[in-house]
Design an enzyme around this catalytic site. Structure first.
Site, PDB file in Angstrom:
ATOM      1  N   SER A   1       1.855  -5.320   3.366  1.00 40.75           N
ATOM      2  CA  SER A   1       3.278  -5.195   3.660  1.00 40.75           C
ATOM      3  C   SER A   1       4.122  -6.253   2.949  1.00 40.75           C
ATOM      4  O   SER A   1       5.325  -6.356   3.196  1.00 40.75           O
ATOM      5  CB  SER A   1       3.513  -5.287   5.175  1.00 40.75           C
ATOM      6  OG  SER A   1       2.895  -6.441   5.712  1.00 40.75           O
TER       7      SER A   1
ATOM      8  N   CYS B   1       0.851  -1.181   0.000  1.00 38.95           N
ATOM      9  CA  CYS B   1       0.000   0.000   0.000  1.00 38.95           C
ATOM     10  C   CYS B   1       0.894   1.241   0.000  1.00 38.95           C
ATOM     11  O   CYS B   1       2.122   1.155   0.122  1.00 38.95           O
ATOM     12  CB  CYS B   1      -0.919   0.010   1.218  1.00 38.95           C
ATOM     13  SG  CYS B   1      -0.010   0.143   2.793  1.00 38.95           S
TER      14      CYS B   1
ATOM     15  N   GLU C   1       0.941  -0.921  16.523  1.00 38.63           N
ATOM     16  CA  GLU C   1       0.124   0.257  16.233  1.00 38.63           C
ATOM     17  C   GLU C   1      -0.742   0.619  17.422  1.00 38.63           C
ATOM     18  O   GLU C   1      -0.876   1.800  17.779  1.00 38.63           O
ATOM     19  CB  GLU C   1      -0.746   0.004  14.998  1.00 38.63           C
ATOM     20  CG  GLU C   1      -1.625   1.195  14.634  1.00 38.63           C
ATOM     21  CD  GLU C   1      -2.608   0.896  13.521  1.00 38.63           C
ATOM     22  OE1 GLU C   1      -3.716   1.460  13.555  1.00 38.63           O
ATOM     23  OE2 GLU C   1      -2.262   0.106  12.620  1.00 38.63           O
TER      24      GLU C   1
ATOM     25  N   HIS D   1      -0.445  -5.412  19.396  1.00 37.27           N
ATOM     26  CA  HIS D   1       0.060  -4.911  18.116  1.00 37.27           C
ATOM     27  C   HIS D   1       0.757  -3.567  18.324  1.00 37.27           C
ATOM     28  O   HIS D   1       0.303  -2.726  19.107  1.00 37.27           O
ATOM     29  CB  HIS D   1      -1.090  -4.750  17.117  1.00 37.27           C
ATOM     30  CG  HIS D   1      -0.635  -4.538  15.706  1.00 37.27           C
ATOM     31  ND1 HIS D   1      -0.318  -3.296  15.201  1.00 37.27           N
ATOM     32  CD2 HIS D   1      -0.432  -5.418  14.682  1.00 37.27           C
ATOM     33  CE1 HIS D   1       0.053  -3.419  13.933  1.00 37.27           C
ATOM     34  NE2 HIS D   1      -0.012  -4.692  13.607  1.00 37.27           N
TER      35      HIS D   1
ATOM     36  N   SER E   1       2.066  -9.790  10.564  1.00 40.81           N
ATOM     37  CA  SER E   1       1.373  -8.743   9.819  1.00 40.81           C
ATOM     38  C   SER E   1      -0.126  -8.858  10.064  1.00 40.81           C
ATOM     39  O   SER E   1      -0.771  -9.810   9.613  1.00 40.81           O
ATOM     40  CB  SER E   1       1.673  -8.867   8.321  1.00 40.81           C
ATOM     41  OG  SER E   1       0.790  -8.066   7.561  1.00 40.81           O
ATOM     42  N   SER E   2      -0.677  -7.869  10.754  1.00 43.03           N
ATOM     43  CA  SER E   2      -2.105  -7.917  11.077  1.00 43.03           C
ATOM     44  C   SER E   2      -2.955  -7.912   9.822  1.00 43.03           C
ATOM     45  O   SER E   2      -3.894  -8.700   9.693  1.00 43.03           O
ATOM     46  CB  SER E   2      -2.474  -6.729  11.966  1.00 43.03           C
ATOM     47  OG  SER E   2      -3.864  -6.700  12.221  1.00 43.03           O
TER      48      SER E   2
ATOM     49  N   CYS F   1      -7.839   1.528   7.212  1.00 40.31           N
ATOM     50  CA  CYS F   1      -7.303   2.244   6.061  1.00 40.31           C
ATOM     51  C   CYS F   1      -7.881   1.701   4.756  1.00 40.31           C
ATOM     52  O   CYS F   1      -8.351   0.565   4.678  1.00 40.31           O
ATOM     53  CB  CYS F   1      -5.779   2.194   6.074  1.00 40.31           C
ATOM     54  SG  CYS F   1      -5.056   0.695   5.383  1.00 40.31           S
TER      55      CYS F   1
END
Length: 509
Positions: free
Chosen positions: A468, A214, A328, A326, A424-425, A396
């Site tokens: 990702s 992305c 984030e 996580h 990677s979520s 997102c």
């Protein structure tokens, strides 16, 4: 509409040059499979021509070989990722299925290596062996290059067990013992060979679009690349710049040094903050050490941080929908630890309490599964009617788009493969979204984690990659599937992306 499957293949064949190799393979694991003794050396070329007459078919060559690489030992298994003709008469034959086949063999407890196999017209030793070793080939045999033609363009693989080494050549005492060791290993390998054979066949591959990187990931990687170009190595990066092992490995090779916390960075050095965002405490620690900070936080993550600060300034409690472990979420909570409560699932949404139910807001981790997050948010809205929602969706655009695409793909396939690292979520959510459509779905870091047993009897495969994950890893999976039989590739597009984020001033010029 279901795409038609490509043309079919002939019955599979396992080629064993010697009678003792054929006997080692002749057991329950390969019951019903045609086992062909090909003969040694150039005699195998005649066998290959006879087999090729019937058209494309899966051909697997299995037998013993001599080690060229010094780290190989008798009984080690080598899976060819390339078969070379030692005479130079023919070009190399690439074997795209080598890594998943090697994984199937390792699952049996065998010591397995992946690399080139070279074929020569006669047994080599001494100077010839030394010369071949310098080419990078792992083992030498006398038949594999000729037998590649037997597949007639169909699936082809080579598995060789080491019987002799540079330190213990073939014509020396101990060869019978080493030979028995190799043949026992060959017999143990048979179930994995069957798994490869069962995975062969024609299939269609439906590629989800959009997939892979992305704008936020592209921006973060470019920031590290530019920082290395501008400041030189080492450039330090707090945590993984994005959650993908391959990206991290490539940047490490360029000179990036990944650390857990900024206190591991030498004072005054350059440090990049990863795309997932950090708490104000991390920024303060970096300032205290005099670090030159380049912020690679995704702008969409930064937006959530801004929302949380705004609500906290108003004295509102913030319910953050996300996974507490996580990065984030850790960074977002750090904006106002006393006011933010993480809500991980529907049960938590039903039981969470706040000091004042009339002064509450919610925010979301950007990489959640849209359907799950919305169910949690609906419970919160029902429990707290005055709750403030995000001004714009927190999840997102890239996460939403990739999940929409994987749902469309999942409607008409037998299996879904998502490429992405396990931490990677967004990649994990893609596999979960596909599974909720009722189709088996698996997350793989790369083609080496592709389990061949998933493909037995599967004619239609859906394929995507997390935001990702580099798209070349998807290409490798497609190549591997093509190595198992004829493949028709189609794309299922649910939209396009044209987002581009600006770079921070530290690396923008």
């Amino acid at each position: 509409m279901t795409a038609p499957l490509p043309h079919t293949l002939g019955p599979p064949v396992v080629c064993a040059p010697l009678a003792v190799e054929r006997r080692a393979l002749d057991g329950d694991a390969l019951a019903g499979v045609r086992l062909v003794r090909t003969g040694m050396g150039r005699r195998a070329a005649g066998t290959a021509r006879a087999l090729a007459v019937d058209g494309p078919r899966p051909v697997l060559v299995a037998g013993v070989a001599g080690a060229l690489a010094p780290h190989l030992e008798p009984g080690d298994v080598v899976v060819a990722d390339e078969v070379r003709d030692g005479t130079g008469a023919r070009g190399p034959v690439a074997v795209a299925t080598a890594r998943p086949l090697a994984a199937a063999l390792r699952a049996l407890g065998l010591r397995v290596h992946v690399g080139p196999v070279v074929s020569t017209p006669q047994v080599v030793d001494g100077d010839q062996r030394i010369a071949l070793a310098t080419t990078g080939a792992l083992v030498v045999d006398m038949e594999s290059a000729d037998l590649a033609a037997a597949a007639a363009g169909g699936p082809f693989a080579v598995v060789r067990v080491v019987v002799d080494t540079p330190g213990a050549p073939l014509l020396r005492p101990g060869t019978p013992v080493r030979g028995l060791t190799a043949l026992r290993t060959l017999r143990r390998a048979a179930p994995a060979l069957r798994t490869w054979l069962d995975a062969t066949g024609p299939r269609t591959v439906r590629l989800a679009e959009p997939r892979s990187f992305c704008a936020g990931v592209e921006r973060a990687i470019e920031i590290v690349d530019r920082a290395l170009d501008r400041y030189g190595a080492p450039v330090y990066v707090r945590r993984q710049i994005v959650h993908n092992a391959h990206v991290v490995r490539r940047l490490t090779d360029r000179g990036a040094v990944f650390v857990q916390e900024v206190d591991e960075v030498p004072p005054g050095a350059h440090v990049v903050l990863a795309a997932h965002g950090v708490s104000p405490a991390v920024r303060a620690d970096a300032d205290a050490r005099g670090l030159s900070v380049v912020d690679a936080t995704c702008p969409l993550v930064a937006k959530v941080h801004t929302e949380v600060r705004r609500h906290a300034r108003r004295g509102e409690s913030v319910l953050l929908i996300g996974h507490s472990d996580h990065e984030e979420v850790e960074g977002t909570v750090g904006e106002a630890p006393a006011r933010v409560t993480v809500v991980e699932d529907e049960e938590s949404a039903r039981t969470v309490e706040v000091p004042d139910p009339t002064r509450v807001a919610y925010a979301m981790q950007t990489t959640l599964a849209v359907d799950e997050a919305e169910r949690i948010a609906a419970i919160l809205r029902e429990r707290f009617p005055s709750i403030a929602a995000p001004r714009q969706d927190d999840i997102c655009y890239a996460t939403t788009n990739r999940q929409r695409a994987i749902r469309a793909v999942s409607a008409d396939v037998d299996l879904v493969i998502v490429v992405g690292s396990p931490n990677s979520s967004n990649s994990r959510r893609l596999a979960e979204v596909a599974a909720r459509q009722g189709v088996p779905a698996h997350l793989v870091d790369d083609v080496s984690e592709l389990d061949l047993s998933w493909l037995a009897g599967v004619g239609r495969v859906g394929l995507s990659a997390g935001a990702s994950a580099p798209d070349d890893l998807v290409d490798e999976v497609v190549s591997c599937l093509s190595g198992l039989g004829p493949v028709t590739v189609t794309a299922t597009s649910t939209g396009s992306e044209h987002v581009r984020f600006t770079l921070p001033k530290e690396v923008s010029h």
